[in-house]
Design an enzyme around this catalytic site. Structure first.
Site, PDB file in Angstrom:
ATOM      1  N   ALA A  63       0.863  -1.173   0.000  1.00  0.00           N
ATOM      2  CA  ALA A  63       0.000   0.000   0.000  1.00  0.00           C
ATOM      3  C   ALA A  63       0.902   1.226   0.000  1.00  0.00           C
ATOM      4  O   ALA A  63       2.089   1.125   0.309  1.00  0.00           O
ATOM      5  CB  ALA A  63      -0.859  -0.018   1.254  1.00  0.00           C
ATOM      6  N   GLY A 104       0.559  -5.156   0.728  1.00  0.00           N
ATOM      7  CA  GLY A 104      -0.599  -5.096  -0.151  1.00  0.00           C
ATOM      8  C   GLY A 104      -0.315  -5.659  -1.541  1.00  0.00           C
ATOM      9  O   GLY A 104      -1.226  -6.127  -2.225  1.00  0.00           O
ATOM     10  N   GLU A 107      -0.781  -9.257  -1.137  1.00  0.00           N
ATOM     11  CA  GLU A 107      -2.219  -9.469  -0.914  1.00  0.00           C
ATOM     12  C   GLU A 107      -2.992  -9.402  -2.230  1.00  0.00           C
ATOM     13  O   GLU A 107      -3.911 -10.183  -2.470  1.00  0.00           O
ATOM     14  CB  GLU A 107      -2.751  -8.435   0.094  1.00  0.00           C
ATOM     15  N   GLU A 127       4.185  -5.783   7.032  1.00  0.00           N
ATOM     16  CA  GLU A 127       3.414  -4.733   7.725  1.00  0.00           C
ATOM     17  C   GLU A 127       3.791  -4.586   9.195  1.00  0.00           C
ATOM     18  O   GLU A 127       3.776  -3.485   9.748  1.00  0.00           O
ATOM     19  CB  GLU A 127       1.913  -5.015   7.609  1.00  0.00           C
TER      20      GLU A 127
HETATM   21  N1  3HC Z   1       4.631   3.472   0.071  1.00  0.00           N
HETATM   22  C1  3HC Z   1       5.122   4.685  -0.208  1.00  0.00           C
HETATM   23  N2  3HC Z   1       6.410   4.917  -0.546  1.00  0.00           N
HETATM   24  C2  3HC Z   1       7.226   3.846  -0.586  1.00  0.00           C
HETATM   25  C3  3HC Z   1       6.782   2.549  -0.299  1.00  0.00           C
HETATM   26  C4  3HC Z   1       5.421   2.369   0.042  1.00  0.00           C
HETATM   27  N3  3HC Z   1       4.914   1.169   0.312  1.00  0.00           N
HETATM   28  N4  3HC Z   1       7.822   1.700  -0.423  1.00  0.00           N
HETATM   29  C5  3HC Z   1       8.881   2.442  -0.776  1.00  0.00           C
HETATM   30  N5  3HC Z   1       8.521   3.740  -0.885  1.00  0.00           N
HETATM   31  C6  3HC Z   1       9.353   4.864  -1.314  1.00  0.00           C
HETATM   32  C7  3HC Z   1      10.483   5.144  -0.315  1.00  0.00           C
HETATM   33  O1  3HC Z   1      10.053   6.014   0.703  1.00  0.00           O
HETATM   34  C8  3HC Z   1      11.518   5.770  -1.224  1.00  0.00           C
HETATM   35  O2  3HC Z   1      11.137   7.105  -1.423  1.00  0.00           O
HETATM   36  P1  3HC Z   1      12.244   8.270  -1.593  1.00  0.00           P
HETATM   37  O3  3HC Z   1      13.071   7.856  -2.768  1.00  0.00           O
HETATM   38  O4  3HC Z   1      11.437   9.488  -1.768  1.00  0.00           O
HETATM   39  O5  3HC Z   1      13.033   8.266  -0.306  1.00  0.00           O
HETATM   40  C9  3HC Z   1      11.332   5.025  -2.542  1.00  0.00           C
HETATM   41  O6  3HC Z   1      10.027   4.470  -2.487  1.00  0.00           O
HETATM   42  C10 3HC Z   1      12.329   3.911  -2.763  1.00  0.00           C
HETATM   43  O7  3HC Z   1      12.334   3.077  -1.613  1.00  0.00           O
HETATM   44  P2  3HC Z   1      13.678   2.455  -1.050  1.00  0.00           P
HETATM   45  O8  3HC Z   1      14.725   3.495  -0.941  1.00  0.00           O
HETATM   46  O9  3HC Z   1      13.309   1.707   0.185  1.00  0.00           O
HETATM   47  O10 3HC Z   1      14.070   1.464  -2.241  1.00  0.00           O
HETATM   48  P3  3HC Z   1      14.752   0.055  -2.189  1.00  0.00           P
HETATM   49  O11 3HC Z   1      14.911  -0.377  -3.587  1.00  0.00           O
HETATM   50  O12 3HC Z   1      15.937   0.074  -1.287  1.00  0.00           O
HETATM   51  O13 3HC Z   1      13.687  -0.922  -1.496  1.00  0.00           O
HETATM   52  C11 3HC Z   1      11.517  -1.892  -1.111  1.00  0.00           C
HETATM   53  C12 3HC Z   1      12.480  -1.214  -2.116  1.00  0.00           C
HETATM   54  C13 3HC Z   1      12.095  -3.255  -0.694  1.00  0.00           C
HETATM   55  C14 3HC Z   1      10.194  -2.070  -1.798  1.00  0.00           C
HETATM   56  C15 3HC Z   1      11.396  -1.000   0.142  1.00  0.00           C
HETATM   57  O14 3HC Z   1      11.079   0.303  -0.273  1.00  0.00           O
HETATM   58  C16 3HC Z   1      10.320  -1.434   1.100  1.00  0.00           C
HETATM   59  O15 3HC Z   1      10.550  -2.322   1.893  1.00  0.00           O
HETATM   60  N6  3HC Z   1       9.149  -0.756   1.037  1.00  0.00           N
HETATM   61  C17 3HC Z   1       8.072  -0.973   1.982  1.00  0.00           C
HETATM   62  C18 3HC Z   1       7.356  -2.246   1.753  1.00  0.00           C
HETATM   63  C19 3HC Z   1       6.221  -2.363   2.728  1.00  0.00           C
HETATM   64  O16 3HC Z   1       6.380  -2.168   3.912  1.00  0.00           O
HETATM   65  N7  3HC Z   1       5.049  -2.720   2.225  1.00  0.00           N
HETATM   66  C20 3HC Z   1       3.884  -2.843   3.046  1.00  0.00           C
HETATM   67  C21 3HC Z   1       3.179  -1.530   3.085  1.00  0.00           C
HETATM   68  S1  3HC Z   1       1.825  -1.537   4.200  1.00  0.00           S
HETATM   69  C22 3HC Z   1       0.610  -2.371   3.376  1.00  0.00           C
HETATM   70  O17 3HC Z   1       0.803  -2.835   2.297  1.00  0.00           O
HETATM   71  C23 3HC Z   1      -0.696  -2.446   4.105  1.00  0.00           C
HETATM   72  C24 3HC Z   1      -1.646  -3.410   3.488  1.00  0.00           C
HETATM   73  O18 3HC Z   1      -1.541  -4.633   4.139  1.00  0.00           O
HETATM   74  C25 3HC Z   1      -3.027  -2.919   3.593  1.00  0.00           C
END
Ligand code: 3HC
Ligand code: NAI
Length: 699
Positions: A63, A104, A107, A127
């Site tokens: 998400a 997400g 999911e 998450e």
């Molecule tokens: N939402 C918004 N922005 C995100 C994001 C997300 N889910 N994931 C990454 N970004 C942004 C980062 O903030 C960063 O922004 P910036 O360049 O402005 O600083 C940019 O994307 C690149 O991210 P990284 O520097 O972390 O890039 P990497 O290539 O090193 O890593 C990744 C990529 C492994 C995808 C890592 O970004 C990551 O782990 N992201 C989060 C994944 C996550 O936690 N997903 C679950 C979200 S909650 C959810 O899905 C709820 C659902 O169950 C309802």
């Protein structure tokens, strides 16, 4: 069609491509056209199957975290609606996964009938690391596909798994080495033409039904998985939700998952953990080091000193696949250092986290030497010798003579002046501090100490290599103790004072662990070794009456079996020592102090508020670039509870006006400098602002 979502047709298969850089997060701007594309493909009789794929470096990685806490998160179609749409489709739907399918993203893929993954892809439900649980059916669908035990491990740890593991556990149906989209199209077309019986993941019951018969086994797994939750709510809700997948009908489990998600996403812990997610990424953005600054190539690293830190630092690079030349003062010390390294890898092998083959490969990456000339081909050389400026001078003078032009010369000093060290060379632009934390092969934090003359490309190089070896870097300026140890100093002095006034090591440590720390200050002193601080204090002419007395009695902490606590027969479990109780009482009466009962509130105020105050001074002086950098230092290097977001985030939650008021109170009562409110703190408090405003530029 929008530029974010495009549809093409291949052999009657609709290929829906999402393109929302950088990580294809499911923001509203993506969800709306995606939902429309899914409905159109569903209702188009010429489409016999659907493939969902992503452009760019990754499949959907979750998400959009930035939308949490804004009305956009729930704006329809929300993620649950998208998955509901997928589940109304009566033709094969296939997610084609490359990069990372996270949260997400996974999911969404679980809303499809099938999943085909690239061999290098990772899938996970991270998450919990954001203080959440998967909120779009992940806790209900993953157990149905992978089985509750595997799903529990994934969801409570938040750690992703590789494609092969996902295949083994049924989370994906096929893994391909290359040609992912072609393979997914072929897979989808085959399923359509064979008229495969399509069963939604939500309707698969075999694996959860099997677990239903053994609730005790599931409860035991839950207990184990959540044992280290330390006051965090999310791991508990994750585990309960997986249990619900086993015990409740799908719709009921889904409803409960939604309730937990709303509880968590609106709670302080998740806000704190989301703050840390973005803070870590902000920390990589350093003034004067923009994307045009090219890092230098690092093919070989030199490490000087194979003691506590040098050994761990060398292991960190080798673990990242980078060869290391490791130098010691003499053969004996070198042998000892290498034996420790080998022993540490042996422990990983015995725990099953490293194979014998991988251990041998890693050991082969070390080149041991006692000859400085052997460092001449290193691109980065890190010194981890004794903390004495004379020894550092000797080492850096030698390095200046033998290191190749452009080699980066780094010191792991904890307290010494990096500018002075840079001055021992004729190339101060290539010198900086790389302050690793002990044990260096385990701890994530890397304080990168920027000297007055450190070149931007030197910083860019260390930032890049930190990522390669899985460290969390924060760039800081030169001062005594940099960010972490400087703030620790203000906490430590007051911890001692509390003992004299009536607390015990146990009562202070308990106030800390109740707050969420993995251990309190005295357990930490015993773990790190009291002699380190003792030596530093002696060199600075400082005193800490209890700690010094313990050291004089040879009580250095765990390594001598005695410190603030007693450690019997090599155990790491601290036990109360009546001798220490007596020592404290004697010292207090010698100073004429009437010991009293001290509340947990007072313990926290007197130890944590001075840290916040020191943090404010560090910001005033520009030693840290932004408040959130300090939070990253403390959560990754010292165990500050992640559910509280680090000292500066926590300070905002406490209210800076309250902190200033209490600091003034303690300053008035004790006259100690650590309680004298920093001008920045006073200013922010008087404007009813917080550190977040400072960072956002609104203060
Ligand atoms: N939402 C918004 N922005 C995100 C994001 C997300 N889910 N994931 C990454 N970004 C942004 C980062 O903030 C960063 O922004 P910036 O360049 O402005 O600083 C940019 O994307 C690149 O991210 P990284 O520097 O972390 O890039 P990497 O290539 O090193 O890593 C990744 C990529 C492994 C995808 C890592 O970004 C990551 O782990 N992201 C989060 C994944 C996550 O936690 N997903 C679950 C979200 S909650 C959810 O899905 C709820 C659902 O169950 C309802
Ligand atoms: P240590 O005493 O365990 O190891 C130092 C090693 O350096 C010894 O093996 C010694 O033989 C070797 N050595 C000394 N002079 C040398 C020389 N001229 N050439 C080659 N080798 C030499 O010390 P430790 O704890 O590893 O500390 C090293 C540095 O790291 C210090 O600057 C310390 O302040 C810093 N540091 C220590 C931390 C800790 O928790 N121990 C944490 C972070 C930084």
């Amino acid at each position: 069609m929008s530029s974010i979502v495009s549809v093409s047709s291949r052999d009657g298969v609709a290929v829906i491509t999402l393109d929302n850089p950088p990580v294809n997060a499911l923001s509203y701007a993506l969800r709306d056209p995606l939902n429309k594309a899914l409905i159109a493909a569903r209702d188009d009789d010429t489409v016999k199957a659907i493939v969902l794929t992503c452009a760019g470096r990754t499949f959907v990685s979750g998400a959009d975290i930035r939308e949490f806490g804004t009305p956009l998160t729930s704006k329809e179609p929300n993620l649950g609606d998208l998955i509901a749409t997928l589940e109304t489709i009566n033709k094969p739907t296939v997610a084609a996964i490359h990069g990372t399918a996270l949260g997400g993203g996974l999911e969404l893929a679980l809303g499809c009938y099938f999943r085909v993954a690239d061999a290098k892809a990772m899938v996970g439900l991270p998450e919990v690391k954001l203080g959440l649980l998967p909120g779009a059916g992940g806790t209900q669908r993953a157990p149905r596909l992978a089985g509750p035990q595997k799903a529990l491990a994934m969801i409570v740890s938040g750690n992703p798994i590789g494609a092969a593991d996902a295949l083994k556990h049924g989370l994906v149906d096929q893994v391909v080495e290359d040609g992912l989209v072609d393979a997914a199209v072929a897979f989808a077309a085959a399923k359509a033409s064979e008229g495969a019986h399509l069963i939604l993941v939500r309707d698969r019951d075999e694996k959860v039904a099997a677990a239903r018969g053994d609730e005790a086994a599931l409860d035991a797994a839950i207990k184990k998985a959540t044992a280290k939750a330390r006051g965090l709510v999310a791991p508990l809700r994750c585990a309960q939700s997986v249990k619900n997948a086993v015990m409740l009908p799908f719709e009921e489990g889904l409803k409960k998952e939604r309730e937990y998600f709303i509880e968590l996403v609106t709670g302080d812990q998740s806000k704190a953990q989301r703050h840390l997610f973005f803070a870590q990424r902000e920390a990589a953005k350093v003034s004067g080091v923009d994307k045009t600054v090219k890092p230098r190539a690092i093919n070989r690293v030199g490490v000087i000193g194979a003691g506590t830190m040098g050994g761990g630092i060398a292991m960190s690079f080798v673990n990242g696949g980078i060869p290391v030349t490791i130098l010691e003062a003499n053969e004996e010390a070198l042998k000892r250092g290498l034996a420790t390294i080998e022993k540490n890898y042996g422990i990983s092998v015995s725990r099953g986290s490293l194979s014998d083959e991988a251990k041998a490969k890693r050991l082969a990456l070390f080149t041991p030497t006692t000859d400085y000339g052997d460092l001449a081909d290193c691109d980065l050389i890190i010194e981890a010798v004794f903390e004495e400026i004379g020894v550092k001078e000797d080492v850096f003078t030698k390095l200046d003579a033998i290191a190749k032009p452009g080699a980066i010369l780094a010191s792991n000093t904890s307290y010494l002046d990096v500018n002075t060290i840079a001055g021992f060379t004729k190339r101060p632009q290539d010198v900086l501090g790389t302050h690793f934390f002990s044990p260096a092969n385990v701890m994530k934090l890397l304080e990168i100490v920027r000297g007055e003359k450190t070149a931007p490309d030197v910083l860019a190089t260390i930032l890049a290599i930190a990522k390669r070896i899985s460290k969390v870097p924060v760039v800081v300026g030169v001062c005594h103790g940099f960010v972490g140890n400087r703030m620790l100093g203000s906490r430590s002095a007051e911890s001692e004072a509390l003992l004299l006034e009536g607390s015990s090591p146990e009562s202070v440590d308990k106030a800390f662990t109740d707050f969420g720390w993995p251990m309190g200050p005295f357990q930490m002193f015993d773990l790190a070794g009291l002699d380190i601080g003792w030596r530093t204090r002696k060199s600075l002419g400082l005193k800490a009456v209890i700690s010094d007395t313990l050291c004089e009695a040879g009580r250095y902490g765990q390594k001598t079996g005695k410190g603030y606590y007693l450690y019997e027969d090599g155990s790491r479990v601290p036990k109360t020592d009546p001798e220490v109780e007596k020592l404290i009482a004697d010292k207090a009466s010698g100073k004429g102090i009437n010991r009293r009962t001290i509340s947990d509130q007072e313990i926290l105020e007197r130890t944590l508020y001075p840290m916040v105050n020191e943090g404010a001074l560090i910001l005033e002086e520009g030693i840290a670039e932004r408040p959130s950098d300090i939070d990253i230092v403390w959560t990754n290097g010292y165990g500050f509870p992640i559910g509280k977001g680090g000292p500066m985030f926590w300070a905002d939650m406490e209210g800076l006006d309250k902190i200033v008021e209490r600091l003034e109170y303690w300053h008035g009562k004790t006259g100690k400098d650590v309680f004298k409110p920093a001008a920045l703190l006073v200013k922010l408090a008087s404007e009813k602002k917080g550190f977040a405003d400072l960072q956002a530029g609104t203060a």
